[in-house]
Design an enzyme around this catalytic site. Structure first.
Site, PDB file in Angstrom:
ATOM      1  N   GLU A  40      22.455  14.460  66.188  1.00 51.64           N
ATOM      2  CA  GLU A  40      22.204  13.379  67.148  1.00 51.64           C
ATOM      3  C   GLU A  40      22.413  12.001  66.512  1.00 51.64           C
ATOM      4  OE1 GLU A  40      18.277  13.451  68.877  1.00 51.64           O
ATOM      5  OE2 GLU A  40      18.533  11.477  69.781  1.00 51.64           O
ATOM      6  N   HIS A  56      19.729   7.483  72.395  1.00 50.05           N
ATOM      7  CA  HIS A  56      19.434   8.847  71.945  1.00 50.05           C
ATOM      8  C   HIS A  56      20.229   9.860  72.765  1.00 50.05           C
ATOM      9  CE1 HIS A  56      15.738   8.317  69.370  1.00 50.05           C
ATOM     10  NE2 HIS A  56      15.854   7.109  69.903  1.00 50.05           N
ATOM     11  N   GLU A  96      18.456   8.527  76.937  1.00 47.86           N
ATOM     12  CA  GLU A  96      18.869   9.863  76.510  1.00 47.86           C
ATOM     13  C   GLU A  96      20.181  10.117  77.243  1.00 47.86           C
ATOM     14  OE1 GLU A  96      17.467  11.633  74.225  1.00 47.86           O
ATOM     15  OE2 GLU A  96      15.326  11.156  74.161  1.00 47.86           O
ATOM     16  N   HIS A 113      17.189   7.769  65.268  1.00 47.37           N
ATOM     17  CA  HIS A 113      17.138   8.636  64.082  1.00 47.37           C
ATOM     18  C   HIS A 113      17.837   8.003  62.874  1.00 47.37           C
ATOM     19  CE1 HIS A 113      15.261  11.434  66.806  1.00 47.37           C
ATOM     20  NE2 HIS A 113      16.252  11.178  67.659  1.00 47.37           N
TER      21      HIS A 113
HETATM   22 ZN    ZN Z   1      16.497  11.246  69.722  1.00 51.99          ZN
END
Ligand code: ZN
Length: 237
Positions: A67, A122, A202, A31
């Site tokens: 995030e 992430h 993640e 991001h």
């Molecule tokens: Zn993400």
């Protein structure tokens, strides 16, 4: 904010000699620091059929931490660890203040850099009661073909092992069937790689209180970064 996304690709030399000398590792903090809708919604090729969005805002932790701030914090720690082991690190975005590259460009950065490995970082956002734990995403639709898909699975297995050994995070309870690995065909940053394996971690479910109690701390973030670096060492060292 700028009118166009950064092309990223800050290339950082090693800070010491070590087992990763001569290796180029792309660290992709997921991001962007700033969300500009006209950029985020721009369609880009995903490496498969239909287009997808340039990027998304990402999720938000229980306390409102975005995030992108978490992925940046872990990405910076990881960058320091890898450079100290001799690696050259290419960061896909130069800071946590602007608009980073689109997801297809993040793969192109790795292709242009002649990278040996891509580590994309992430945190997930699943508003499902009890859903927690980490999972590692691999692509089963890579431009580089089956050899890179196999190498990516090897890297994912190394990362699952290191996270299991170095952190208290469990494997995902909601994706991957208990393996900690989830194969997808819609992740442009992995699909479009032509020259090296890549994985997307993640780290946990940022909407889960137990996961965030850990990932919200400096100590937790340092342990996750250490697990990522150790996995790179297993694969490339
Ligand atoms: Zn993400």
């Amino acid at each position: 904010a700028s009118e166009r996304p950064s092309r990223g690709g800050a290339r950082l030399a090693p800070t010491a000699s070590g087992p990763l000398v001569g290796r180029v590792i792309v660290v992709d903090p997921g991001h962007n620091g700033v969300a500009v809708p006209s950029i985020l919604h721009r369609p880009v090729p995903p490496g498969g059929g239909a287009t997808k969005a340039c990027n998304t805002t990402g999720t938000e932790a229980l306390d409102g931490t975005p995030e992108h701030a978490l992925t940046w914090a872990v990405g910076v720690r990881l960058t320091g660890l890898l450079r100290a082991e001799g690696a050259t690190v290419v960061l896909t975005r130069p800071d946590d203040a602007g608009v980073g590259p689109c997801v297809d460009e993040r793969a192109a950065i790795a292709n242009r850099a002649g990278a040996d490995l891509v580590l994309s970082v992430h945190g997930d956002g699943a508003d499902v009661a009890g859903a927690r734990g980490f999972h590692v995403i691999v692509s089963d639709a890579m431009a580089g073909g089956p050899a890179l898909e196999r190498a990516s699975r090897t890297a994912a297995s190394a990362l699952v092992a290191e996270l299991g050994a170095r952190t208290p995070l469990p494997r995902s309870t909601y994706l991957g069937g208990g393996t900690g690995i989830d194969a997808r065909a819609d992740i442009a940053g992995l699909n479009l790689l032509t020259g090296c394996p890549g994985v997307m971690l993640e780290m946990g479910n940022l909407r889960n209180a137990a996961d965030w109690a850990y990932l919200g701390t400096d100590a937790g973030r340092a342990q996750v970064a250490a697990a990522l670096a150790a996995a790179a060492g297993r694969v490339l060292g």
